[in-house]
Design a protein around this motif. Structure first.
Motif, PDB file in Angstrom:
ATOM      1  N   THR A   1      14.927   4.282  -2.288  1.00 36.46           N
ATOM      2  CA  THR A   1      14.839   5.514  -1.501  1.00 36.46           C
ATOM      3  C   THR A   1      14.453   6.694  -2.394  1.00 36.46           C
ATOM      4  O   THR A   1      14.047   7.740  -1.913  1.00 36.46           O
ATOM      5  N   ARG A   2      14.585   6.522  -3.731  1.00 33.03           N
ATOM      6  CA  ARG A   2      14.229   7.622  -4.626  1.00 33.03           C
ATOM      7  C   ARG A   2      12.701   7.706  -4.753  1.00 33.03           C
ATOM      8  O   ARG A   2      12.037   6.682  -4.947  1.00 33.03           O
ATOM      9  N   PRO A   3      12.136   8.934  -4.656  1.00 33.94           N
ATOM     10  CA  PRO A   3      10.679   9.060  -4.794  1.00 33.94           C
ATOM     11  C   PRO A   3      10.184   8.454  -6.109  1.00 33.94           C
ATOM     12  O   PRO A   3      10.876   8.530  -7.128  1.00 33.94           O
ATOM     13  N   TYR A   4       9.013   7.874  -6.075  1.00 34.01           N
ATOM     14  CA  TYR A   4       8.333   7.281  -7.237  1.00 34.01           C
ATOM     15  C   TYR A   4       9.091   6.086  -7.833  1.00 34.01           C
ATOM     16  O   TYR A   4       8.868   5.747  -8.985  1.00 34.01           O
ATOM     17  N   SER A   5       9.998   5.476  -7.100  1.00 32.60           N
ATOM     18  CA  SER A   5      10.786   4.401  -7.716  1.00 32.60           C
ATOM     19  C   SER A   5      10.552   3.021  -7.103  1.00 32.60           C
ATOM     20  O   SER A   5      10.900   2.022  -7.726  1.00 32.60           O
ATOM     21  N   SER A   6      10.017   2.945  -5.866  1.00 31.92           N
ATOM     22  CA  SER A   6       9.690   1.619  -5.330  1.00 31.92           C
ATOM     23  C   SER A   6       8.612   1.005  -6.204  1.00 31.92           C
ATOM     24  O   SER A   6       7.887   1.729  -6.898  1.00 31.92           O
ATOM     25  N   TYR A   7       8.474  -0.333  -6.144  1.00 31.36           N
ATOM     26  CA  TYR A   7       7.441  -0.974  -6.974  1.00 31.36           C
ATOM     27  C   TYR A   7       6.055  -0.446  -6.600  1.00 31.36           C
ATOM     28  O   TYR A   7       5.701  -0.366  -5.419  1.00 31.36           O
ATOM     29  N   LYS A   8       5.299  -0.076  -7.604  1.00 32.44           N
ATOM     30  CA  LYS A   8       3.897   0.346  -7.406  1.00 32.44           C
ATOM     31  C   LYS A   8       3.065  -0.504  -8.339  1.00 32.44           C
ATOM     32  O   LYS A   8       3.424  -0.673  -9.505  1.00 32.44           O
ATOM     33  N   GLY A   9       1.980  -1.027  -7.838  1.00 30.52           N
ATOM     34  CA  GLY A   9       1.148  -1.819  -8.729  1.00 30.52           C
ATOM     35  C   GLY A   9      -0.281  -1.808  -8.277  1.00 30.52           C
ATOM     36  O   GLY A   9      -0.565  -1.876  -7.078  1.00 30.52           O
ATOM     37  N   ARG A  10      -1.152  -1.682  -9.231  1.00 29.47           N
ATOM     38  CA  ARG A  10      -2.582  -1.809  -9.013  1.00 29.47           C
ATOM     39  C   ARG A  10      -3.081  -0.996  -7.824  1.00 29.47           C
ATOM     40  O   ARG A  10      -3.877  -1.460  -7.015  1.00 29.47           O
ATOM     41  N   GLU A  11      -2.571   0.245  -7.684  1.00 34.03           N
ATOM     42  CA  GLU A  11      -3.035   1.145  -6.623  1.00 34.03           C
ATOM     43  C   GLU A  11      -4.478   1.538  -6.948  1.00 34.03           C
ATOM     44  O   GLU A  11      -4.836   1.630  -8.118  1.00 34.03           O
ATOM     45  N   SER A  12      -5.254   1.857  -5.888  1.00 28.31           N
ATOM     46  CA  SER A  12      -6.676   2.122  -6.147  1.00 28.31           C
ATOM     47  C   SER A  12      -6.867   3.320  -7.082  1.00 28.31           C
ATOM     48  O   SER A  12      -7.770   3.333  -7.906  1.00 28.31           O
TER      49      SER A  12
END
Ligand SMILES: O=C(O)CCC(=O)C(=O)O
Ligand SMILES: [Fe+2]
Length: 312
Positions: free
Chosen positions: A81-92
């Motif tokens: 729920t914290r901003p910028y903390s969910s998994y992020k990967g290989r975004e365009s």
């Protein structure tokens, strides 16, 4: 690209950190060094040569590799729920970068709950590496926060301020560009109070000097990077400045880094203490809620967001 940045190195140890946190006052020389570094470039290298400290970093690097090697769909299970903390990967817009963040992993239960998202039966190697490094980074960074408050002779505010914070531990991997050099993480200033970072031996972090020149950092072996965030820039009434930084990737080895960020708790008000306002330092920022600023920034992710939102 400029020459390698000249960053001050400050010697410290896990032992010195725990002495400070158990009540002893910081040494005047340490206060001066920390304050000069943070009022200068907003960054310093914290050299901890104890072998136990370095082993914790090595174990975490192994843990991160096993985590980021998992299939994409398993990593995408991680939501926060914290901003910028969910998994992020290989975004365009940032194809080489993978990251995720977890709150308060200095608590073993938090580290174990995190590991169970990826390995439902648990992964003691990963959770204990994560818990171990978090306890160490937690002590180092809160000890430095105490030194900062003492250096401005606002020491008694430290405890009440520290209670208003949480820690977020971020794990980052930078994949290799198809060729040449590419942006791994775009230019930004951290929004938190204070950041401490460590990495494997693949360099890539760059810093923007006050005269507008980007310089690569060569982080010495056995050192952590300490950066001031915008929240302490505001608290110090602009005496300390959050340094803009980015990560550039090249070569044939992947970069792994991780860091602990001290963040104000939800709805905590950031404001300049009266003793940091005087004729030479007129008030620069209005009081504001950290949550409101973060929400504003997510809608207006511009370089001057802080000045626009909170500037007097
Ligand atoms: O990977 C790094 O060394 C930098 C990470 C960073 O700046 C951040 O997560 O805010
Ligand atoms: Fe950053």
């Amino acid at each position: 690209m400029g020459a390698d940045a000249q960053i001050p190195t400050i010697d410290f140890s896990a032992e010195a950190a725990s002495n400070l946190l158990s009540g002893s006052d910081s040494d005047i020389n340490l206060r001066r060094q920390v304050r000069a570094a943070l009022e200068g470039g907003g960054i310093f290298f914290l050299r901890c040569s104890e072998s136990s400290t370095q082993s914790l970093v090595e174990e975490m690097m192994i843990g991160m590799k096993s985590l980021f090697d998992l299939p994409e769909d398993v990593k995408r299970r991680y939501k926060s729920t914290r901003p910028y903390s969910s998994y992020k990967g290989r975004e365009s817009f940032m194809p080489l970068h993978e990251s995720l963040g977890v709150d308060d992993a200095y608590l073993l239960e938090s580290a174990q709950a995190f590991a169970r998202v990826f390995w439902p039966e648990g992964n003691p190697q990963v959770s204990s590496a994560m818990n171990g490094i978090n306890k160490m980074l937690f002590n180092l960074i809160y000890a430095i926060l105490k030194v900062i408050f003492e250096s401005y002779e606002t020491g008694n505010r430290h405890e009440s301020f520290a209670e208003k914070t949480v820690t977020s531990f971020r794990l980052l991997k930078y994949n290799l560009p198809p060729s040449g050099e590419a942006v791994g993480l775009g230019p930004h200033t951290d929004k938190c109070l204070l950041t401490i970072l460590c990495q494997n031996d693949v360099q890539g972090l760059e810093i923007l000097s006050r005269d507008g020149i980007w310089s690569p950092l060569v982080i010495p072996q056995g050192c952590f990077v300490v950066l001031i965030g915008e929240s302490l820039q505001v608290w110090s009434n602009g005496r300390m400045r959050a340094a803009r930084h980015k990560v550039m990737i090249s070569g044939d080895r992947e970069r792994y880094s991780c860091g602990l960020f001290i963040l104000p708790k939800k709805d905590v008000i950031i404001e300049v203490p009266d003793e940091l306002v005087d004729d030479d330092h007129p008030l620069l920022y209005k009081p504001y809620s950290f949550t409101d600023y973060l929400n504003y920034f997510m809608g207006n992710p511009k370089d001057d967001a802080l000045e626009t939102f909170a500037g007097v």
